[in-house]
Design a protein around this motif. Sequence first.
Motif, PDB file in Angstrom:
ATOM      1  N   TYR A 177       0.832  -1.206   0.000  1.00 34.18           N
ATOM      2  CA  TYR A 177       0.000   0.000   0.000  1.00 34.18           C
ATOM      3  C   TYR A 177       0.867   1.257   0.000  1.00 34.18           C
ATOM      4  O   TYR A 177       0.588   2.231  -0.715  1.00 34.18           O
ATOM      5  N   LEU A 183       1.118   4.292  -2.781  1.00 32.10           N
ATOM      6  CA  LEU A 183       1.053   5.716  -2.457  1.00 32.10           C
ATOM      7  C   LEU A 183       2.270   6.467  -2.998  1.00 32.10           C
ATOM      8  O   LEU A 183       2.149   7.577  -3.519  1.00 32.10           O
ATOM      9  N   LEU A 240      -3.093   3.689  -4.740  1.00 27.70           N
ATOM     10  CA  LEU A 240      -3.609   2.898  -3.622  1.00 27.70           C
ATOM     11  C   LEU A 240      -4.686   1.923  -4.090  1.00 27.70           C
ATOM     12  O   LEU A 240      -4.703   0.755  -3.668  1.00 27.70           O
TER      13      LEU A 240
END
Length: 292
Positions: free
Chosen positions: A219, A223, A279
């Motif tokens: 994740y 980002l 994401l």
Amino acid sequence: MIFYTRRAIKDILENRFLNVVTIITIALSVLIFSAFGLFFLNAQDMFNAWKKGVRIMVYLAPGTSEAQRLDTRYRLQTIAGIQSISFISKADALELMKARMQRQTSLLDNMRENPLPDAFEVTLVTESNSPEKIEFLAQRIEGLPSVSEVEYGQQWIDRFANFFNLFKLVGYGMGAMFFMATIFIAANTIRLVLYSRREEIHIMRLVGATDNFIKFPFYLEGLIQGLSGGLIGLGMLFSAFSAIGSQFEQTLSAEMVAIRFFSIGTCAAILGGGMITGLLGCFFSLKQFVKE
């Protein structure tokens, strides 16, 4: 948190090619979508500036007396949405035409009489400058006594309004397409990384690592990809804006319109959109990988 960040950066460096492709894709999507938005922002400013200067020309019928002219002016003053009214006599209109046709004034020298009508130039308040309100006011003015014709460039206003609506629709459609395509590419990139490390992930599960412990670095990777792509895309757009913006400013200086770049808040929102894209790509990829 530091451990997860280091892990995410390590994964990005170990899979440079895949991550660079994803970052470039996000950057191009941000560039194209933001370019549409920037064009629309400045075009909207130009349209609003033009609307502030909208004039309705009210031409009086031939042979209108002074009393009828004053009565028409009084009736115009009672109509809501009108900011100011100025009278232009037929003599003044002819002089103005001669001033604008300096090289063709010989065409007007042999006229025996002035063919132009007396007229009122009506300026509207800003709130009444939508195409629908202008049309309503024009029809109302046209029904007044002694008024022979009303002119305000209806065709141009309608075309420009239709162009704006079409541009919005195209911009939203292209934005949605690029958004979905970018999520798809980001998801495939993360999926390839996951498959290259599936044995390592399997061992981590055997020793008791939770799914959240395994997923979190990915994740963060998404980002970072989204943020990097957003920064590159905005940087490219700002460079292009700086390079050609001065030329447009010189052209629009006479119209009292200054082109502008996105505000800091809008830039932050665009970067946030890029991060959300990365994401979401990770989310869909990890969701499918966990099921497998």
